[in-house]
Scaffold this motif. Structure first.
Motif, PDB file in Angstrom:
ATOM      1  N   GLY A  33       1.211  -1.001  -0.031  1.00 18.53           N
ATOM      2  CA  GLY A  33       0.711   0.203   0.113  1.00 18.53           C
ATOM      3  C   GLY A  33       0.722   1.368  -0.229  1.00 18.53           C
ATOM      4  N   ARG A  34       2.224   1.260  -0.150  1.00 15.75           N
ATOM      5  CA  ARG A  34       3.386   2.414  -0.146  1.00 15.75           C
ATOM      6  C   ARG A  34       4.323   1.987  -0.623  1.00 15.75           C
ATOM      7  NH1 ARG A  34       0.275   6.580   1.165  1.00 15.75           N
ATOM      8  NH2 ARG A  34      -1.195   6.469   3.489  1.00 15.75           N
ATOM      9  N   LEU A  35       3.961   1.597  -1.771  1.00 19.72           N
ATOM     10  CA  LEU A  35       4.894   1.288  -2.636  1.00 19.72           C
ATOM     11  C   LEU A  35       5.178   2.144  -3.383  1.00 19.72           C
ATOM     12  CD1 LEU A  35       4.332  -2.768  -3.430  1.00 19.72           C
ATOM     13  CD2 LEU A  35       5.803  -1.746  -1.739  1.00 19.72           C
ATOM     14  N   PRO A  36       6.616   2.005  -3.619  1.00 18.36           N
ATOM     15  CA  PRO A  36       7.111   3.459  -4.582  1.00 18.36           C
ATOM     16  C   PRO A  36       6.885   3.219  -6.492  1.00 18.36           C
ATOM     17  CG  PRO A  36       9.268   2.602  -3.756  1.00 18.36           C
ATOM     18  CD  PRO A  36       7.908   1.664  -3.480  1.00 18.36           C
ATOM     19  N   GLY A  37       5.570   3.921  -6.572  1.00 22.65           N
ATOM     20  CA  GLY A  37       5.424   4.176  -7.485  1.00 22.65           C
ATOM     21  C   GLY A  37       3.111   4.219  -7.441  1.00 22.65           C
ATOM     22  N   ASP A  38       3.097   4.094  -6.388  1.00 22.26           N
ATOM     23  CA  ASP A  38       1.930   4.543  -6.144  1.00 22.26           C
ATOM     24  C   ASP A  38       1.103   6.259  -6.021  1.00 22.26           C
ATOM     25  OD1 ASP A  38       1.702   2.012  -5.552  1.00 22.26           O
ATOM     26  OD2 ASP A  38       1.463   1.424  -3.060  1.00 22.26           O
ATOM     27  N   ILE A  39       0.612   6.229  -6.531  1.00 20.11           N
ATOM     28  CA  ILE A  39       0.643   7.919  -7.211  1.00 20.11           C
ATOM     29  C   ILE A  39      -0.041   8.666  -5.529  1.00 20.11           C
ATOM     30  CG2 ILE A  39      -1.357   9.351  -8.720  1.00 20.11           C
ATOM     31  CD1 ILE A  39      -1.490   7.150  -9.482  1.00 20.11           C
ATOM     32  N   VAL A  40       0.334   9.736  -5.289  1.00 30.51           N
ATOM     33  CA  VAL A  40      -0.123  10.288  -3.669  1.00 30.51           C
ATOM     34  C   VAL A  40      -0.122  12.044  -4.216  1.00 30.51           C
ATOM     35  CG1 VAL A  40       0.396  10.521  -1.385  1.00 30.51           C
ATOM     36  CG2 VAL A  40       0.535   8.891  -2.667  1.00 30.51           C
ATOM     37  N   ILE A  52      -1.057   2.255  -7.041  1.00 32.72           N
ATOM     38  CA  ILE A  52      -1.699   1.775  -8.881  1.00 32.72           C
ATOM     39  C   ILE A  52      -0.183   0.688  -8.219  1.00 32.72           C
ATOM     40  CG2 ILE A  52      -0.207   3.032  -9.525  1.00 32.72           C
ATOM     41  CD1 ILE A  52      -2.550   1.382 -11.726  1.00 32.72           C
ATOM     42  N   VAL A  53       1.021   0.431  -8.405  1.00 31.64           N
ATOM     43  CA  VAL A  53       1.791  -0.923  -8.197  1.00 31.64           C
ATOM     44  C   VAL A  53       1.609  -1.901  -7.598  1.00 31.64           C
ATOM     45  CG1 VAL A  53       4.324  -1.474  -7.566  1.00 31.64           C
ATOM     46  CG2 VAL A  53       3.924   1.145  -8.347  1.00 31.64           C
ATOM     47  N   THR A  54       1.057  -0.764  -6.077  1.00 28.39           N
ATOM     48  CA  THR A  54       0.584  -2.769  -5.530  1.00 28.39           C
ATOM     49  C   THR A  54      -0.772  -3.163  -5.515  1.00 28.39           C
ATOM     50  OG1 THR A  54       1.096  -1.038  -3.542  1.00 28.39           O
ATOM     51  CG2 THR A  54      -0.785  -2.775  -2.849  1.00 28.39           C
ATOM     52  N   CYS A  55      -1.887  -2.565  -6.656  1.00 32.90           N
ATOM     53  CA  CYS A  55      -2.674  -3.517  -7.364  1.00 32.90           C
ATOM     54  C   CYS A  55      -2.196  -4.169  -8.588  1.00 32.90           C
ATOM     55  CB  CYS A  55      -3.833  -2.679  -8.162  1.00 32.90           C
ATOM     56  SG  CYS A  55      -4.800  -1.120  -6.986  1.00 32.90           S
ATOM     57  N   ILE A  56      -0.738  -3.963  -9.084  1.00 30.79           N
ATOM     58  CA  ILE A  56      -0.408  -4.707  -9.918  1.00 30.79           C
ATOM     59  C   ILE A  56       0.595  -5.547  -9.698  1.00 30.79           C
ATOM     60  CG2 ILE A  56       1.196  -5.002 -11.949  1.00 30.79           C
ATOM     61  CD1 ILE A  56       0.908  -1.597 -12.593  1.00 30.79           C
ATOM     62  N   LEU A  57       1.020  -5.586  -8.629  1.00 24.32           N
ATOM     63  CA  LEU A  57       1.356  -6.756  -7.540  1.00 24.32           C
ATOM     64  C   LEU A  57       0.474  -7.917  -7.142  1.00 24.32           C
ATOM     65  CD1 LEU A  57       4.230  -5.034  -5.542  1.00 24.32           C
ATOM     66  CD2 LEU A  57       4.753  -6.636  -7.348  1.00 24.32           C
ATOM     67  N   LEU A  62      -2.289 -13.205  -7.405  1.00 21.48           N
ATOM     68  CA  LEU A  62      -3.328 -14.105  -7.311  1.00 21.48           C
ATOM     69  C   LEU A  62      -3.408 -14.502  -8.912  1.00 21.48           C
ATOM     70  CD1 LEU A  62      -5.801 -11.427  -5.807  1.00 21.48           C
ATOM     71  CD2 LEU A  62      -5.320 -13.174  -4.853  1.00 21.48           C
ATOM     72  N   SER A  63      -2.867 -14.023  -9.889  1.00 25.72           N
ATOM     73  CA  SER A  63      -3.004 -14.779 -11.356  1.00 25.72           C
ATOM     74  C   SER A  63      -2.082 -16.560 -10.649  1.00 25.72           C
ATOM     75  CB  SER A  63      -2.485 -14.009 -12.179  1.00 25.72           C
ATOM     76  OG  SER A  63      -2.981 -12.970 -12.710  1.00 25.72           O
ATOM     77  N   ILE A  64      -1.285 -15.287 -10.275  1.00 23.96           N
ATOM     78  CA  ILE A  64       0.253 -16.935 -10.030  1.00 23.96           C
ATOM     79  C   ILE A  64      -0.747 -18.141  -9.209  1.00 23.96           C
ATOM     80  CG2 ILE A  64       2.244 -17.959  -9.239  1.00 23.96           C
ATOM     81  CD1 ILE A  64       3.177 -15.289 -10.237  1.00 23.96           C
TER      82      ILE A  64
END
Length: 74
Positions: A33-40, A52-57, A62-64
């Motif tokens: 939730g506080r990863l580099p690349g998240d929009i603040v 956004i980066v947290t959602c992608i990870l 979950l896909s794996i």
């Protein structure tokens, strides 16, 4: 009915793993939730946060997990 039982066991194990990760998240070297690349955006009277980066990870993880579950169901 056996297939439903297997699916419920796998779902339970996945939930247990997710719960363990969330429980131990205070001790992990990273914080979800506080990863580099998240929009603040912090304005004077408001703030906006989009992880956004947290959602992608989480999507990749979950896909794996779903791929592994589907692989063992065959």
């Amino acid at each position: 009915m056996r297939e439903l039982g297997k699916v419920l066991i796998v779902c339970g194990l996945v939930l247990a793993v997710i719960g363990t990760v969330l429980f131990a998240s205070g001790r992990l070297p990273f914080r979800l939730g506080r990863l580099p690349g998240d929009i603040v955006y912090k304005g004077s009277n408001s703030s906006f946060y989009f992880p956004i980066v947290t959602c992608i990870l989480l999507s990749v993880a979950l896909s794996i997990v779903m791929w592994v579950v589907n692989h063992f169901r065959r």
